[in-house]
Design an enzyme around this catalytic site. Structure first.
Site, PDB file in Angstrom:
ATOM      1  N   THR A 266      47.454  46.067  42.583  1.00 29.02           N
ATOM      2  CA  THR A 266      48.611  46.932  42.351  1.00 29.02           C
ATOM      3  C   THR A 266      49.148  47.532  43.642  1.00 29.02           C
ATOM      4  O   THR A 266      50.354  47.758  43.768  1.00 29.02           O
ATOM      5  CB  THR A 266      48.266  48.062  41.360  1.00 29.02           C
ATOM      6  OG1 THR A 266      47.070  48.727  41.787  1.00 29.02           O
ATOM      7  CG2 THR A 266      48.063  47.514  39.964  1.00 29.02           C
TER       8      THR A 266
ATOM      9  N   ASP B  12      46.831  35.859  41.611  1.00 26.29           N
ATOM     10  CA  ASP B  12      47.832  35.955  42.686  1.00 26.29           C
ATOM     11  C   ASP B  12      47.412  35.304  43.997  1.00 26.29           C
ATOM     12  O   ASP B  12      48.224  35.178  44.913  1.00 26.29           O
ATOM     13  CB  ASP B  12      48.200  37.413  42.946  1.00 26.29           C
ATOM     14  CG  ASP B  12      46.974  38.307  43.125  1.00 26.29           C
ATOM     15  OD1 ASP B  12      46.071  37.945  43.912  1.00 26.29           O
ATOM     16  OD2 ASP B  12      46.910  39.367  42.474  1.00 26.29           O
TER      17      ASP B  12
ATOM     18  N   HIS C  38      40.482  33.228  36.123  1.00 19.52           N
ATOM     19  CA  HIS C  38      41.607  32.900  35.239  1.00 19.52           C
ATOM     20  C   HIS C  38      42.606  31.964  35.905  1.00 19.52           C
ATOM     21  O   HIS C  38      43.746  31.841  35.448  1.00 19.52           O
ATOM     22  CB  HIS C  38      42.311  34.177  34.781  1.00 19.52           C
ATOM     23  CG  HIS C  38      41.500  35.000  33.826  1.00 19.52           C
ATOM     24  ND1 HIS C  38      41.497  36.382  33.818  1.00 19.52           N
ATOM     25  CD2 HIS C  38      40.639  34.629  32.842  1.00 19.52           C
ATOM     26  CE1 HIS C  38      40.681  36.814  32.877  1.00 19.52           C
ATOM     27  NE2 HIS C  38      40.146  35.768  32.274  1.00 19.52           N
TER      28      HIS C  38
ATOM     29  N   CYS D 231      55.835  16.044  36.895  1.00 21.76           N
ATOM     30  CA  CYS D 231      55.054  15.236  37.830  1.00 21.76           C
ATOM     31  C   CYS D 231      55.935  14.165  38.470  1.00 21.76           C
ATOM     32  O   CYS D 231      56.655  13.443  37.772  1.00 21.76           O
ATOM     33  CB  CYS D 231      53.885  14.600  37.091  1.00 21.76           C
ATOM     34  SG  CYS D 231      52.856  13.513  38.109  1.00 21.76           S
TER      35      CYS D 231
ATOM     36  N   ASN E 164      37.127  52.482  39.430  1.00 26.13           N
ATOM     37  CA  ASN E 164      38.362  52.199  38.690  1.00 26.13           C
ATOM     38  C   ASN E 164      39.137  53.499  38.539  1.00 26.13           C
ATOM     39  O   ASN E 164      38.549  54.589  38.477  1.00 26.13           O
ATOM     40  CB  ASN E 164      38.043  51.601  37.316  1.00 26.13           C
ATOM     41  CG  ASN E 164      39.254  50.970  36.661  1.00 26.13           C
ATOM     42  OD1 ASN E 164      39.927  50.128  37.255  1.00 26.13           O
ATOM     43  ND2 ASN E 164      39.546  51.365  35.434  1.00 26.13           N
TER      44      ASN E 164
END
Length: 244
Positions: free
Chosen positions: A27, A106, A121, A149, A214
């Site tokens: 962030t 990212d 992920h 492709c 956190n």
């Protein structure tokens, strides 16, 4: 000795550190936290439907339109590693291994120079052909409204884990954690399974010290040896001074 001092002591003494990172790590780079109480996922729950392998198969053209909008993929190259990414890279040394298992897609840990990364992920930085497996860069993906492709002409599928896809990195992540002396969890609410299971399994390991930093409390805080609720950038500033 306060909690950050204790965490810094563990970081200095560990020969192998495993780090779980979530959206809160990115962030500060300007990337929205999709799952926090104010995150983008809370704005429109139908995004889970559109970002699914089912919807990709059903309507790949509309999937790509929504995918690029939801993940703001056009802006991806504007994002850069922040002090948290750089701190984790700086922890690496000849005497200390640092393994990062990230929920983030990212690519900023890699951009910061960390050498051992599991992108749990997947990544936004490329896409693959479902038929031949050939990978294509983000530039290629962005140059076509519906990327296909160059060899098979099939519509490409992003190399992120979509809803309904299997997680393929879990065993590798587990192995990194079992080989570590210290587990540090940064910027994740630990709401998403099976990623959250990594922390649960690690916290049951009697020989492994564990810490979580956190901004908000999580439902898993009770599992950890050390729990810090603080802005992550500020906590890392303190840790950098204490570890160096």
């Amino acid at each position: 000795m306060n909690l950050l001092e204790t965490i810094a002591l563990n970081l200095r003494s560990a020969s192998s550190i495993a780090v779980l990172t979530g959206a809160g790590v990115s962030t500060a780079s300007g990337i929205p936290d999709f799952r926090s109480s104010e995150g983008l996922w809370s704005e429109d729950q139908t995004r889970e439907y559109y970002m699914s392998s089912h919807y990709f198969s059903y309507n790949p053209e509309d999937f790509w339109k929504k995918y690029k909008a939801i993940f703001r993929i056009k802006l991806l190259k504007n994002y850069h590693p922040n002090k948290v990414h750089h701190f984790l890279q700086e922890l690496e040394s000849d005497e200390r291994d640092v393994s990062i298992i990230t929920q983030n897609v990212d690519g900023l840990h890699e951009k910061a120079g960390s050498s051992q990364i599991v992108e749990y992920h997947g990544t936004l930085n490329h896409a693959s052909c479902p038929k031949c497996g050939k990978k294509f860069s983000l530039d290629y993906v962005m140059n076509q409204p519906v990327p296909s492709c160059s060899h098979c002409h099939c519509v490409l599928k992003p190399d992120v884990v979509l809803f309904g896809d299997l997680i393929t990195a879990h065993e590798e992540a587990e192995k990194m954690i079992t080989q570590a002396d210290f587990l540090l969890v940064l910027g994740t609410s630990l709401l998403v399974t099976p990623f959250s299971l990594l922390a649960e399994q690690a916290c049951r390991h009697p020989a492994l010290s564990t810490a979580i930093i956190n901004n908000e409390p999580t439902g898993k805080d009770h599992l950890f040896d050390y729990v810090v609720h603080q802005d992550l950038s500020a906590a890392v500033d303190t840790l950098r001074e204490l570890v160096s």
